[in-house]
Structure formats: C-alpha cells, structure tokens
Design an enzyme around this catalytic site. Sequence first.
Site, short mmCIF file in Angstrom:
data_model
loop_
_atom_site.label_atom_id
_atom_site.label_comp_id
_atom_site.label_asym_id
_atom_site.label_seq_id
_atom_site.Cartn_x
_atom_site.Cartn_y
_atom_site.Cartn_z
N HIS A 77 1.67 4.32 -2.91
CA HIS A 77 1.69 5.79 -2.71
C HIS A 77 2.98 6.37 -3.29
CE1 HIS A 77 -1.89 6.64 -0.47
NE2 HIS A 77 -1.60 5.84 0.54
N GLU A 129 -6.23 7.05 -1.08
CA GLU A 129 -6.06 5.90 -0.19
C GLU A 129 -6.69 4.66 -0.81
OE1 GLU A 129 -4.34 5.52 2.61
OE2 GLU A 129 -3.66 7.58 2.30
N HIS A 150 0.84 -1.21 0.00
CA HIS A 150 0.00 0.00 0.00
C HIS A 150 0.88 1.26 0.00
CE1 HIS A 150 -3.42 2.58 1.27
NE2 HIS A 150 -2.46 3.22 1.94
N GLU A 151 1.86 1.28 0.88
CA GLU A 151 2.74 2.46 0.97
C GLU A 151 3.59 2.59 -0.29
OE1 GLU A 151 2.00 4.49 3.15
OE2 GLU A 151 0.80 3.13 4.35
#
Lengths: 191, 337
Positions: free
Chosen positions: B206, B243, B202-203
């Site tokens: 980003h 997100e 997930h990070e």
Amino acid sequence: MMRANGTAGRSVGLQVARMLATLFWVLSATAATVAALGALPGWIAGEGAGVRRVASLDEAERRLGARLVLPGYFPDRLAWPAAEIRVAGGRHGSASLVFHDRAGEPALQLLEATEEGASVAAPLLAGTTVLDTRRTAVETRPATLASVLVNGARWHQLTWYPGRRAVVLRGRGELDELFLIARSVHGRGAP
Amino acid sequence: MEAPRRCMESARWADILAQAIFHTLVAALFVEALVRSWRVNDPGQRIALRLTALGYPLVVFPALVTLFPLRAEERFRDGLALFSGRRWEDVTVLGHGLFEVFVLGLAGLGAVLLLMDLVPMAWRRRTPRPRPVAPDPRSAAALEAALSDLGARTRLRRPEVQFVDGETPAIFCTGVRTPAIVVSRGALRLLDADELRAALAHELSHLVRRDPAASWGVFAARVLLFFNPAFQVVSRTIARDAEWLADERAAELSGDRLALASGLLKLHRATLGRRPAARRTLPLAGALSEPLARVRSRDVEVRCRRLLDGPAPRLPFGAARVALAGIAVTALLFFVV
C-alpha cells in the site's frame, strides 16, 4: 521459426479481434439500452418518436423557431389555454394544440405546420382514420372537410392553407362553429 | 425578466446534475460489463479500467459540458441525442415529473452512500488516537525479524513502524506526507512469523503505491461528487481492488500466499465486532467496509479464496483496452443529455 512467428501473429490477431468484437458488443448493448430508456417516456405517453410535449405556447414557438397561428374566435364552451401542446419535426416543424371543453373533454384540436408549403408532421396525425371528405373553402381559400376517427371518436376535420402554412382544425361540435373558428385563425404576432 | 432567467439557470444546473449522475452510471455499468466480458482478473488492470469510470465525471464530463455547448441546445436534444433526461418530465407520478424524482432520488442515494462512510469515520475521530510507543523487546524482535526478511527480499526502503500498546489486533498503513505502518501488540501476539511478514508486506505494498494519499484524494472527490451514487459505488469497488492488488504484491514480496490468507482470516476473526485498537485514518482502505460487517466478512472470504487460487493472469493490450473503453464511453455519452 517462420511458422512459430506466423502462429504467434495469428494468435495476436485473434486476441485483438476478440477484444474489439467484445467491445463492439458491449458498446452496442449499452447504446441500445440507453436509446430504449430515451424512447421510454414517449412510449409511456403513447407518442411516436420525435413528438415532444411542451408546457406552453411560448415554449412551442421557441422550439419550432416560428410563431403559431391561433383562432381569434374562441367559443365560451372551450377552456383556455390549451390542455395539451405537442411539437414534432424539430426546428420549423409542426405543433398540435388540444383544447378541452368546460367538462374537461377534448373538444378542439389545432394542428399546424410552421414552414411554408410543408404538411403537418405525420407523427401528430397518427391514429387518424378518414371516413369521408369533400371540398369546401375557408373564406376564399380552398379547403377540405372530412369526417375522421381519432382514437375511436368521430371528429370534423378542416384542412386548408392560410398564409401557405398547412393548418388542420378538428372539432366535435357544430360545423358552423368550426368554420367560424377557422375563419378567425391568424398569426400570433410578427414571425 | 430576472425570475425567468433564474429559472432557466436552475434548469440548466438541474440538467448538468442529472447528466453527471446518469453519465457516471452508464460509464460505470459499461466498464463493469467490459471487466466481465473481457474477463479482466488482474487487480491492476481492473483498477485501470475502473478508473476510466471514476475519472469520467471528474475530467471528461466537465470537458464535454464546457467544450460542446451545442449539446445543451434543444435542436441537439430533440434531433441527435440518444437519450434526453428532460423527456422524463413528460411522465408524471402524483403530479411530479419523473425527471425531478429520478434526480432527487439518485442524488439522495449518493449522499446516503457517502454518509455511510463519512459518519463512522467522523464518529471514530471523537476517540483520541493511541500514541505510538516504543515496542517491548519481544515485539521489537518480532517486527525486526519480519522487516529484515522483507527488506532482504525486496530491497525496499524500510517504512516507519508505529507500535500501539493495545490488545486488539490491528495492522494498517497511514500517513500522507510521512507514511507509516501501525502495528498493535495484539496483532503481534495473534500472528505467527510468516503471517506477520505477509501482513507487513501487504501494508508495505500500500505504501509503495502511495495508497494512503490516493485514498484521501478519492475521498475528497467523493465529497465533491456527494450527489453521484455511481461515483460512490465505483470508488468503493476500486478500494476493494486496491486491497486485492496489495494482497497480490504482498504474496509476491513474502512468497507465501497461504500465510497472508491465514493472517487475514485470523485478523478478521479477532476483530469481528470489536472496536479497532487505533483510529484508522484511511477512508477507503479499512474503514470503508466496517459499517457492514457481513460485507466485510464476504470481502475477506473473497480475498482469501483469491490468494489460495493463485495469481490472476494479465490480459494482453492492457493500455489499449483502457484507452478504447474511455474513447467508446465518451463517444456514447456525447449523445446522452
């Protein structure tokens, strides 16, 4: 193969049509809401479309792009300046000036067109019922004197064309006073 | 002569301020209506559409004001405009025209919405940020296993990982020039191997999208347009979409939607009502929703549900939809002064 292509083409066409129809619907609904919000102040103030309340004579003249005619004779019982100034018809449209008496009641109304040969804009005359009329004259100019009901109140109404501009003067006092005021109407300055 | 000129100038600026607020509000509502009517469920497509509303006050509105001065003329206001804000001057409440009341009220609301994020961020900056340390062998092994697995799956460049020796669970990305993922010991203890891999994915998503730099850019724009409540709200919505998009990319990268949802839930429950292990530097990602714990819980719930539901389908003609939405809203707002 060709049938498959045809089905795919129809499907794409349907999707495009649905997309455009939704966009059109959302755009129309948004435009209608925005337009309703734009018209709301006029409805709240009880004014028809195209009528704009202004703060001063200068602003009215600036909006109309023309000088207004005003009475030179102004009885003491009336309060200056006008309590309410409205314009309609955009550039070279019409103006309405309402003067109150010292008790704060509407006592004199001056409506005028600013273009030669034009009548006073209809939205400014809305809500008027003519009871009777007769021919008369303001100085040498032919005029019409009428009794009218405006929002349930009875007024004298004098209509004539000084300098080929339509002017309507309404008063609730003596007729002599109304004619005196009418005879004193003149341009506010060079147009 | 000077006073009337100053008065006219200030009236012109009040008009521009009012138009900027109202235009963004209409653009945001219009785009939101399209998102719902077209049933746009792909987060990338949602972001693209909502960027139309976000970009409007930054790009299109200044262009409208500069290129079409005729819109400021009374002739346009009285004759052609669909909506003229100045007409609300005619409606007075307690001696004040509603035009001023609306402009001041909405500008105040915009400032409050910005301060709701700015104040907590400034408050957190008072506490020194924990220095990254070398991870202990157990943590290093867990991180290495997760990152190696992700690297093998994605072939993306391995990001810098900063380890924080704290018990509060935290995983987030940071850095504009040198992006990095910050992981706390608490997070490594809390998450199992699959959850850790999904959270790091997930990070990583980003970082691939350069979200840290983008969020600072949007935050700078929010400060610039502090008076614009619709801009503040749309930027928050886009942060939530970012997100969601990172969740979807992470689910693709890690191949385990359930692990990501589970990790998200664990991290949320563990950090609910606790101070963060490290000061967050992203104004739009993590810090934004923290002031309102309930809103944050709701966000996490929605994200988990979306992860469990499966990936959302992409609509056809995505670029055309964005272009049409932009053109339509610009054409409409041309007639709003």
